[in-house]
Design a protein around this motif. Structure first.
Motif, PDB file in Angstrom:
ATOM      1  N   ILE A 147       0.854  -1.187   0.000  1.00  0.00           N
ATOM      2  CA  ILE A 147       0.000   0.000   0.000  1.00  0.00           C
ATOM      3  C   ILE A 147       0.890   1.237   0.000  1.00  0.00           C
ATOM      4  O   ILE A 147       1.863   1.331   0.756  1.00  0.00           O
ATOM      5  CB  ILE A 147      -0.977   0.001   1.197  1.00  0.00           C
ATOM      6  N   ARG A 148       0.597   2.170  -0.873  1.00  0.00           N
ATOM      7  CA  ARG A 148       1.416   3.374  -0.984  1.00  0.00           C
ATOM      8  C   ARG A 148       1.100   4.330   0.174  1.00  0.00           C
ATOM      9  O   ARG A 148      -0.019   4.344   0.698  1.00  0.00           O
ATOM     10  CB  ARG A 148       1.196   4.053  -2.332  1.00  0.00           C
ATOM     11  N   PRO A 149       2.097   5.146   0.576  1.00  0.00           N
ATOM     12  CA  PRO A 149       1.880   6.044   1.714  1.00  0.00           C
ATOM     13  C   PRO A 149       0.658   6.942   1.567  1.00  0.00           C
ATOM     14  O   PRO A 149      -0.045   7.194   2.555  1.00  0.00           O
ATOM     15  CB  PRO A 149       3.178   6.865   1.758  1.00  0.00           C
ATOM     16  N   GLU A 150       0.365   7.413   0.355  1.00  0.00           N
ATOM     17  CA  GLU A 150      -0.786   8.306   0.188  1.00  0.00           C
ATOM     18  C   GLU A 150      -2.118   7.576   0.309  1.00  0.00           C
ATOM     19  O   GLU A 150      -3.173   8.210   0.443  1.00  0.00           O
ATOM     20  CB  GLU A 150      -0.706   9.053  -1.147  1.00  0.00           C
ATOM     21  N   ALA A 151      -2.105   6.237   0.245  1.00  0.00           N
ATOM     22  CA  ALA A 151      -3.317   5.442   0.448  1.00  0.00           C
ATOM     23  C   ALA A 151      -3.478   5.019   1.902  1.00  0.00           C
ATOM     24  O   ALA A 151      -4.417   4.310   2.249  1.00  0.00           O
ATOM     25  CB  ALA A 151      -3.302   4.214  -0.460  1.00  0.00           C
ATOM     26  N   LEU A 152      -2.560   5.468   2.753  1.00  0.00           N
ATOM     27  CA  LEU A 152      -2.588   5.198   4.184  1.00  0.00           C
ATOM     28  C   LEU A 152      -2.515   6.549   4.885  1.00  0.00           C
ATOM     29  O   LEU A 152      -1.457   7.181   4.939  1.00  0.00           O
ATOM     30  CB  LEU A 152      -1.409   4.301   4.564  1.00  0.00           C
ATOM     31  N   THR A 153      -3.651   7.018   5.407  1.00  0.00           N
ATOM     32  CA  THR A 153      -3.711   8.408   5.845  1.00  0.00           C
ATOM     33  C   THR A 153      -4.645   8.548   7.044  1.00  0.00           C
ATOM     34  O   THR A 153      -5.168   7.544   7.559  1.00  0.00           O
ATOM     35  CB  THR A 153      -4.153   9.305   4.669  1.00  0.00           C
ATOM     36  N   ASP A 154      -4.839   9.766   7.496  1.00  0.00           N
ATOM     37  CA  ASP A 154      -5.811  10.006   8.559  1.00  0.00           C
ATOM     38  C   ASP A 154      -7.218   9.893   7.980  1.00  0.00           C
ATOM     39  O   ASP A 154      -7.436  10.197   6.797  1.00  0.00           O
ATOM     40  CB  ASP A 154      -5.578  11.387   9.181  1.00  0.00           C
ATOM     41  N   PRO A 155      -8.206   9.445   8.752  1.00  0.00           N
ATOM     42  CA  PRO A 155      -9.554   9.219   8.197  1.00  0.00           C
ATOM     43  C   PRO A 155     -10.146  10.437   7.500  1.00  0.00           C
ATOM     44  O   PRO A 155     -10.810  10.305   6.464  1.00  0.00           O
ATOM     45  CB  PRO A 155     -10.371   8.821   9.435  1.00  0.00           C
ATOM     46  N   GLU A 156      -9.902  11.637   8.037  1.00  0.00           N
ATOM     47  CA  GLU A 156     -10.461  12.843   7.413  1.00  0.00           C
ATOM     48  C   GLU A 156      -9.832  13.111   6.046  1.00  0.00           C
ATOM     49  O   GLU A 156     -10.453  13.741   5.180  1.00  0.00           O
ATOM     50  CB  GLU A 156     -10.255  14.061   8.317  1.00  0.00           C
ATOM     51  N   GLY A 157      -8.598  12.661   5.853  1.00  0.00           N
ATOM     52  CA  GLY A 157      -7.921  12.900   4.583  1.00  0.00           C
ATOM     53  C   GLY A 157      -8.084  11.792   3.574  1.00  0.00           C
ATOM     54  O   GLY A 157      -7.549  11.872   2.465  1.00  0.00           O
TER      55      GLY A 157
END
Length: 371
Positions: free
Chosen positions: A288-298
């Motif tokens: 999983i790429r970092p941008e697909a792992l984020t804070d729920p609001e983002g």
């Protein structure tokens, strides 16, 4: 019809095989980037296209005509080198005009071509200077101008920006992109920089140890990497690749990720790849790429499958437009890319959102993506 077609190409030096059955093709006006780590064979492949290296077997065709065995001067190509290769005793105008002069192009035509190229590359004020009086970026523009006045069928670039500082590389990358859009030329470009590859290419060929790992558009290479090497090589920060166990979840599937000093994190995978069911009860590599792992609001609100879980944050790295957070899952360190104003602190647990639409799964033995 393909403008440049490379078929079953092999290149050996004695018993050492450098290129192993390469098959590539690019349409007229395309921008093909050859990318890979040092020693992967990308510059050797470029040199075989140029005719600077003979091929061992296979074929290279330009505009429907085989050029295998043809002298470089007969291939109608122009090459831009990493080292600029300018004549230090000549002016900028002299360097640009030299090839035309050798070919007997009349002076009025040479002067017109110099003016047009100088205007295009914004070096008109430098025409009377010597290379020693120019910056690295200006020298590279002159080298590009010398190639452009040839008006060849094919342009070859061999790591042209690697000698420039970071900011100048970005500026020159934009210039090359703009030049390609304006002139609609066909370009083959070698780089070890995957950001250059992603931003410039219409097609990317990823090589490793002389073997073509994947060939496709930048979006295909980035979103659907063929194997673990491509997934890890393309992207900055790189894709997170961690061990996961595939489990049943009613009629569907889930993946279980180990967490330090906590129960495993279980993510239900809707719309799982068809082949993933065969790994039920077995371990896979979850990507999983970092941008697909984020804070729920983002998280991407258009995604079909967003799973959430609590993770212990070990390091927080503010980076202006983004905040990077480091945690441990699946037995290794992974990176999440959060909004700049995400409320998160090192040493505390935080809820992270996993966009499973963007997840990839790989076989741990073959390292191929599970489709």
């Amino acid at each position: 019809m393909s403008f440049l077609k490379i078929s079953n190409l092999r290149k050996s030096y004695g018993s050492l095989e450098i290129l192993k059955d390469i098959n590539l093709e690019i349409e007229q006006g395309g921008f093909l980037v050859l990318v890979g780590p040092s020693g992967c064979g990308k510059s050797t492949l470029l040199n075989t296209i140029a005719g600077l290296e003979p091929i061992t077997s296979g074929d290279i065709a330009i505009d429907g005509r085989s050029v295998a065995g043809l002298h470089p001067s007969k291939r109608d190509i122009a090459m831009v080198f990493q080292s600029y290769a300018l004549y230090p005793n000549m002016t900028v105008a002299g360097n640009i005009a030299f090839g035309m002069e050798i070919r007997g192009v009349p002076k009025d035509q040479r002067d017109k071509a110099i003016r047009e190229v100088a205007e295009m590359l914004q070096i008109g004020h430098l025409l009377d200077r010597k290379p020693g009086q120019l910056s690295g970026g200006q020298r590279q523009r002159v080298a590009m101008g010398r190639a452009l006045v040839r008006d060849p069928k094919l342009f070859l670039f061999d790591e042209p920006l690697s000698n420039l500082d970071a900011k100048l590389r970005v500026d020159m990358r934009t210039e090359i992109k703009r030049l390609h859009q304006r002139m609609k030329t066909t370009i083959v470009y070698v780089t070890h920089d995957q950001i250059e590859a992603m931003t410039l290419a219409t097609k990317i060929a990823v090589l490793k140890d002389g073997v073509l790992q994947q060939f496709g558009t930048p979006a295909e290479i980035y979103n659907n990497p063929a194997n673990i090497f491509v997934a890890d090589f393309m992207g900055s920060p790189a894709m997170n690749l961690l061990k996961a166990k595939v489990e049943g979840d009613g009629g569907g599937l889930a993946v279980s990720l180990a967490r330090p000093e906590a129960e495993p994190l279980r993510l239900v995978v809707d719309n799982a790849p068809q082949g993933l069911g065969a790994y039920r009860g077995r371990e896979v590599i979850f990507g999983i790429r970092p941008e697909a792992l984020t804070d729920p609001e983002g998280a991407d609100h258009n995604a079909r499958t967003i799973a959430q879980g609590d993770c212990l944050i070990e390091v927080v790295e503010p980076a202006g437009a983004d905040t990077f957070a480091v945690t441990h899952l699946g037995g290794k360190e992974i990176v999440a890319r959060l909004r700049a104003d995400a409320r998160i602190a090192a040493g505390q647990k935080a809820r992270l959102a996993f966009n499973l639409d963007k997840a990839c799964f790989f076989d741990p033995d073959s390292q191929r993506r599970i489709a």
